[in-house]
Motif scaffolding. Structure first.
Motif, PDB file in Angstrom:
ATOM      1  N   VAL A 207       0.835  -1.204   0.000  1.00  0.00           N
ATOM      2  CA  VAL A 207       0.000   0.000   0.000  1.00  0.00           C
ATOM      3  C   VAL A 207       0.872   1.258   0.000  1.00  0.00           C
ATOM      4  O   VAL A 207       0.518   2.268  -0.604  1.00  0.00           O
ATOM      5  CB  VAL A 207      -0.957  -0.021   1.205  1.00  0.00           C
ATOM      6  N   ALA A 208       2.021   1.202   0.667  1.00  0.00           N
ATOM      7  CA  ALA A 208       2.933   2.356   0.660  1.00  0.00           C
ATOM      8  C   ALA A 208       3.404   2.675  -0.747  1.00  0.00           C
ATOM      9  O   ALA A 208       3.566   3.861  -1.102  1.00  0.00           O
ATOM     10  CB  ALA A 208       4.129   2.071   1.572  1.00  0.00           C
ATOM     11  N   LYS A 209       3.610   1.642  -1.568  1.00  0.00           N
ATOM     12  CA  LYS A 209       4.022   1.894  -2.952  1.00  0.00           C
ATOM     13  C   LYS A 209       2.884   2.469  -3.788  1.00  0.00           C
ATOM     14  O   LYS A 209       3.099   3.331  -4.641  1.00  0.00           O
ATOM     15  CB  LYS A 209       4.518   0.587  -3.586  1.00  0.00           C
ATOM     16  N   GLU A 210       1.665   1.990  -3.549  1.00  0.00           N
ATOM     17  CA  GLU A 210       0.539   2.402  -4.374  1.00  0.00           C
ATOM     18  C   GLU A 210       0.000   3.784  -3.982  1.00  0.00           C
ATOM     19  O   GLU A 210      -0.451   4.536  -4.835  1.00  0.00           O
ATOM     20  CB  GLU A 210      -0.593   1.367  -4.285  1.00  0.00           C
ATOM     21  N   ILE A 211       0.035   4.103  -2.690  1.00  0.00           N
ATOM     22  CA  ILE A 211      -0.583   5.340  -2.206  1.00  0.00           C
ATOM     23  C   ILE A 211       0.334   6.535  -2.389  1.00  0.00           C
ATOM     24  O   ILE A 211      -0.091   7.681  -2.154  1.00  0.00           O
ATOM     25  CB  ILE A 211      -0.981   5.185  -0.721  1.00  0.00           C
ATOM     26  N   GLY A 212       1.583   6.312  -2.800  1.00  0.00           N
ATOM     27  CA  GLY A 212       2.525   7.420  -2.943  1.00  0.00           C
ATOM     28  C   GLY A 212       2.114   8.425  -3.988  1.00  0.00           C
ATOM     29  O   GLY A 212       2.449   9.615  -3.879  1.00  0.00           O
ATOM     30  N   GLU A 213       1.371   8.006  -5.026  1.00  0.00           N
ATOM     31  CA  GLU A 213       0.922   8.951  -6.045  1.00  0.00           C
ATOM     32  C   GLU A 213      -0.134   9.908  -5.506  1.00  0.00           C
ATOM     33  O   GLU A 213      -0.285  11.018  -6.018  1.00  0.00           O
ATOM     34  CB  GLU A 213       0.363   8.180  -7.237  1.00  0.00           C
ATOM     35  N   GLN A 214      -0.863   9.495  -4.493  1.00  0.00           N
ATOM     36  CA  GLN A 214      -1.921  10.333  -3.927  1.00  0.00           C
ATOM     37  C   GLN A 214      -1.440  11.150  -2.742  1.00  0.00           C
ATOM     38  O   GLN A 214      -1.820  12.312  -2.587  1.00  0.00           O
ATOM     39  CB  GLN A 214      -3.108   9.461  -3.509  1.00  0.00           C
ATOM     40  N   SER A 215      -0.612  10.561  -1.895  1.00  0.00           N
ATOM     41  CA  SER A 215      -0.112  11.250  -0.703  1.00  0.00           C
ATOM     42  C   SER A 215       1.290  10.730  -0.402  1.00  0.00           C
ATOM     43  O   SER A 215       1.446   9.590   0.045  1.00  0.00           O
ATOM     44  CB  SER A 215      -1.044  11.024   0.490  1.00  0.00           C
ATOM     45  N   VAL A 216       2.278  11.564  -0.650  1.00  0.00           N
ATOM     46  CA  VAL A 216       3.658  11.182  -0.367  1.00  0.00           C
ATOM     47  C   VAL A 216       3.875  11.064   1.137  1.00  0.00           C
ATOM     48  O   VAL A 216       4.630  10.198   1.612  1.00  0.00           O
ATOM     49  CB  VAL A 216       4.627  12.213  -0.975  1.00  0.00           C
ATOM     50  N   GLU A 217       3.213  11.908   1.914  1.00  0.00           N
ATOM     51  CA  GLU A 217       3.375  11.888   3.362  1.00  0.00           C
ATOM     52  C   GLU A 217       2.880  10.568   3.955  1.00  0.00           C
ATOM     53  O   GLU A 217       3.541   9.966   4.815  1.00  0.00           O
ATOM     54  CB  GLU A 217       2.622  13.056   4.008  1.00  0.00           C
ATOM     55  N   LEU A 218       1.709  10.103   3.497  1.00  0.00           N
ATOM     56  CA  LEU A 218       1.177   8.843   4.000  1.00  0.00           C
ATOM     57  C   LEU A 218       2.054   7.666   3.575  1.00  0.00           C
ATOM     58  O   LEU A 218       2.274   6.725   4.352  1.00  0.00           O
ATOM     59  CB  LEU A 218      -0.261   8.645   3.507  1.00  0.00           C
ATOM     60  N   ALA A 219       2.572   7.711   2.355  1.00  0.00           N
ATOM     61  CA  ALA A 219       3.481   6.648   1.902  1.00  0.00           C
ATOM     62  C   ALA A 219       4.742   6.611   2.754  1.00  0.00           C
ATOM     63  O   ALA A 219       5.249   5.532   3.090  1.00  0.00           O
ATOM     64  CB  ALA A 219       3.836   6.872   0.431  1.00  0.00           C
ATOM     65  N   GLU A 220       5.227   7.771   3.141  1.00  0.00           N
ATOM     66  CA  GLU A 220       6.408   7.820   4.006  1.00  0.00           C
ATOM     67  C   GLU A 220       6.122   7.210   5.374  1.00  0.00           C
ATOM     68  O   GLU A 220       6.937   6.437   5.903  1.00  0.00           O
ATOM     69  CB  GLU A 220       6.866   9.264   4.158  1.00  0.00           C
ATOM     70  N   GLU A 221       4.977   7.518   5.943  1.00  0.00           N
ATOM     71  CA  GLU A 221       4.630   6.966   7.250  1.00  0.00           C
ATOM     72  C   GLU A 221       4.422   5.454   7.179  1.00  0.00           C
ATOM     73  O   GLU A 221       4.858   4.716   8.078  1.00  0.00           O
ATOM     74  CB  GLU A 221       3.358   7.640   7.778  1.00  0.00           C
ATOM     75  N   THR A 223       5.816   3.409   5.025  1.00  0.00           N
ATOM     76  CA  THR A 223       7.130   2.795   4.832  1.00  0.00           C
ATOM     77  C   THR A 223       7.889   2.699   6.145  1.00  0.00           C
ATOM     78  O   THR A 223       8.527   1.670   6.455  1.00  0.00           O
ATOM     79  CB  THR A 223       7.942   3.600   3.814  1.00  0.00           C
ATOM     80  N   LEU A 224       7.811   3.741   6.943  1.00  0.00           N
ATOM     81  CA  LEU A 224       8.463   3.713   8.247  1.00  0.00           C
ATOM     82  C   LEU A 224       7.817   2.672   9.157  1.00  0.00           C
ATOM     83  O   LEU A 224       8.514   1.976   9.916  1.00  0.00           O
ATOM     84  CB  LEU A 224       8.395   5.101   8.887  1.00  0.00           C
ATOM     85  N   THR A 225       6.502   2.537   9.086  1.00  0.00           N
ATOM     86  CA  THR A 225       5.816   1.511   9.880  1.00  0.00           C
ATOM     87  C   THR A 225       6.209   0.106   9.425  1.00  0.00           C
ATOM     88  O   THR A 225       6.361  -0.805  10.250  1.00  0.00           O
ATOM     89  CB  THR A 225       4.292   1.695   9.767  1.00  0.00           C
ATOM     90  N   THR A 226       6.382  -0.085   8.109  1.00  0.00           N
ATOM     91  CA  THR A 226       6.840  -1.377   7.600  1.00  0.00           C
ATOM     92  C   THR A 226       8.208  -1.738   8.154  1.00  0.00           C
ATOM     93  O   THR A 226       8.462  -2.890   8.556  1.00  0.00           O
ATOM     94  CB  THR A 226       6.886  -1.342   6.068  1.00  0.00           C
ATOM     95  N   ALA A 227       9.102  -0.753   8.193  1.00  0.00           N
ATOM     96  CA  ALA A 227      10.430  -1.001   8.763  1.00  0.00           C
ATOM     97  C   ALA A 227      10.339  -1.338  10.247  1.00  0.00           C
ATOM     98  O   ALA A 227      11.025  -2.246  10.738  1.00  0.00           O
ATOM     99  CB  ALA A 227      11.320   0.221   8.547  1.00  0.00           C
ATOM    100  N   GLU A 228       9.471  -0.636  10.973  1.00  0.00           N
ATOM    101  CA  GLU A 228       9.323  -0.905  12.400  1.00  0.00           C
ATOM    102  C   GLU A 228       8.706  -2.278  12.653  1.00  0.00           C
ATOM    103  O   GLU A 228       9.079  -2.967  13.608  1.00  0.00           O
ATOM    104  CB  GLU A 228       8.473   0.182  13.051  1.00  0.00           C
ATOM    105  N   LEU A 229       7.768  -2.695  11.800  1.00  0.00           N
ATOM    106  CA  LEU A 229       7.187  -4.033  11.949  1.00  0.00           C
ATOM    107  C   LEU A 229       8.229  -5.119  11.716  1.00  0.00           C
ATOM    108  O   LEU A 229       8.145  -6.212  12.295  1.00  0.00           O
ATOM    109  CB  LEU A 229       6.026  -4.207  10.967  1.00  0.00           C
ATOM    110  N   TYR A 239       2.436   0.067  15.678  1.00  0.00           N
ATOM    111  CA  TYR A 239       1.110   0.652  15.458  1.00  0.00           C
ATOM    112  C   TYR A 239       0.927   1.942  16.264  1.00  0.00           C
ATOM    113  O   TYR A 239       0.396   2.945  15.756  1.00  0.00           O
ATOM    114  CB  TYR A 239       0.034  -0.358  15.840  1.00  0.00           C
ATOM    115  N   GLU A 240       1.356   1.915  17.516  1.00  0.00           N
ATOM    116  CA  GLU A 240       1.234   3.121  18.349  1.00  0.00           C
ATOM    117  C   GLU A 240       2.079   4.273  17.803  1.00  0.00           C
ATOM    118  O   GLU A 240       1.651   5.436  17.847  1.00  0.00           O
ATOM    119  CB  GLU A 240       1.632   2.799  19.778  1.00  0.00           C
ATOM    120  N   ASN A 241       3.257   3.963  17.296  1.00  0.00           N
ATOM    121  CA  ASN A 241       4.111   5.013  16.740  1.00  0.00           C
ATOM    122  C   ASN A 241       3.476   5.659  15.515  1.00  0.00           C
ATOM    123  O   ASN A 241       3.586   6.875  15.320  1.00  0.00           O
ATOM    124  CB  ASN A 241       5.483   4.434  16.375  1.00  0.00           C
TER     125      ASN A 241
END
Length: 332
Positions: A207-221, A223-229, A239-241
């Motif tokens: 979803v981070a790859k697909e949503i980047g065209e609509q919202s770069v900020e959400l894609a960044e968050e 991606t960071l959550t994926t790394a934390e998971l 999830y809390e972060n």
């Protein structure tokens, strides 16, 4: 006849049933061991895939850090800023518990942006004071005494001390608006990924790859959550972060649902389905609210711009006929 009698004899039938029973027992036990070995292989493949994802994410983060090395060096290695902040203890004077959290919500992470923010809060009043003093004394108040320019400059300097805070809040608002607009579509995409059989880590990554065209900020968050998971031992912290970094109630509610699903073992797809439906309803209510507020907002432009033109168009022919050449009042 002897063969038929052998097939229909009681001893032969009992021997055949015993053989079938033994074969079924052996097959059941063997299938169980086969399933266990298959399960072990599957768990091993999942572990290897997670390690591969972790290695890819680490390589990507290292590559991005190397590409942006000059930017981070400019934001984190400002020696004079750090020296000023440490010398005057600006962190105790201007920073509180919510300062670092607000910087994260604005997209600034690390100690470098915090040092820059504290330095700007300290320097901006003096810069605004000097600029306004020079400008006022040479332009508008050049004929007035100098203390008048000084007084106005002090007031402008005091107001300038809040300029970094205002800019930070503006940045947070714009970032939250971008995330809020794309969050409903993000939930729908995540629901599709989870119901198709993906794990929650793969769903966040996709979803981070697909949503980047609509919202770069959400894609960044995401991606960071994926790394934390992948890195953190407990998914609850990841999830809390995400909820803390965004600062949005809708995101927090979804993260709470995912935490409860992970804690109690309930279906993640069901939780996402319910939250996606609520997100669509909230977006529809927001659109209806904006549509309902449109008529009062159009009242002033209608009165100021449309009605005078309408009166001119209606009254102009009659006024020309009355006051124009050959008109009733002009002839009189």
């Amino acid at each position: 006849m002897n063969f038929i009698e052998l097939l229909t004899s009681r001893d032969f039938l009992m021997a055949m049933l015993a053989a079938v029973s033994v074969a079924a027992i052996v097959f059941t036990l063997g299938a169980q061991f086969t399933d266990r070995s298959a399960m072990r292989n599957r768990i091993k493949r999942v572990a290897l895939e997670r390690e591969r994802m972790r290695a890819e994410e680490m390589a990507r983060l290292r590559a991005s850090s190397e590409k942006k090395g000059s930017i981070r060096a400019g934001s984190e290695s400002k020696t004079y800023m750090k020296a000023v902040v440490d010398k005057f203890s600006l962190q105790k004077a201007f920073a509180d518990e919510g300062t670092l959290e607000n910087l994260q919500r604005a997209g600034y992470r690390g100690k470098g942006p915090l040092t820059t923010f504290l330095f700007m809060r300290f320097v901006t009043p003096f810069v605004m004071f000097l600029i306004s003093l020079i400008y006022l004394s040479l332009t508008y108040l050049k004929d007035q005494p100098l203390y008048m320019s000084f007084a106005y400059a002090v007031g402008i300097g005091i107001l300038g001390s809040y300029l970094p805070v205002i800019l930070l809040r503006n940045r947070i608002t714009k970032r939250q608006q971008s995330i809020r607009r794309a969050w409903s579509d993000c939930l729908d995409l995540m629901l599709l990924c989870v119901e198709s059989g993906m794990s929650i880590e793969h769903a966040f990554k996709r979803v981070a790859k697909e949503i980047g065209e609509q919202s770069v900020e959400l894609a960044e968050e995401l991606t960071l959550t994926t790394a934390e998971l992948s890195f953190l031992e407990d998914r609850t912290r990841a999830y809390e972060n995400l909820g803390k970094r965004t600062g949005l109630d809708g995101v927090r509610s979804v993260m709470t649902a995912l935490i409860q699903a992970d804690k109690y073992g309930t279906s993640v797809g069901q939780a996402l389905r319910v939250m996606a439906a609520e997100g669509r309803e909230a977006r529809m209510m927001e659109a209806e609210k904006k549509a309902g507020a449109l008529p009062p907002k159009l009242t002033v432009p209608l009165i100021v711009f449309f009605l005078p033109v309408l009166f001119i168009v209606i009254m102009a022919p009659a006024m020309l006929k009355i006051f124009g050449p050959g008109g009733t009042l002009a002839g009189g």
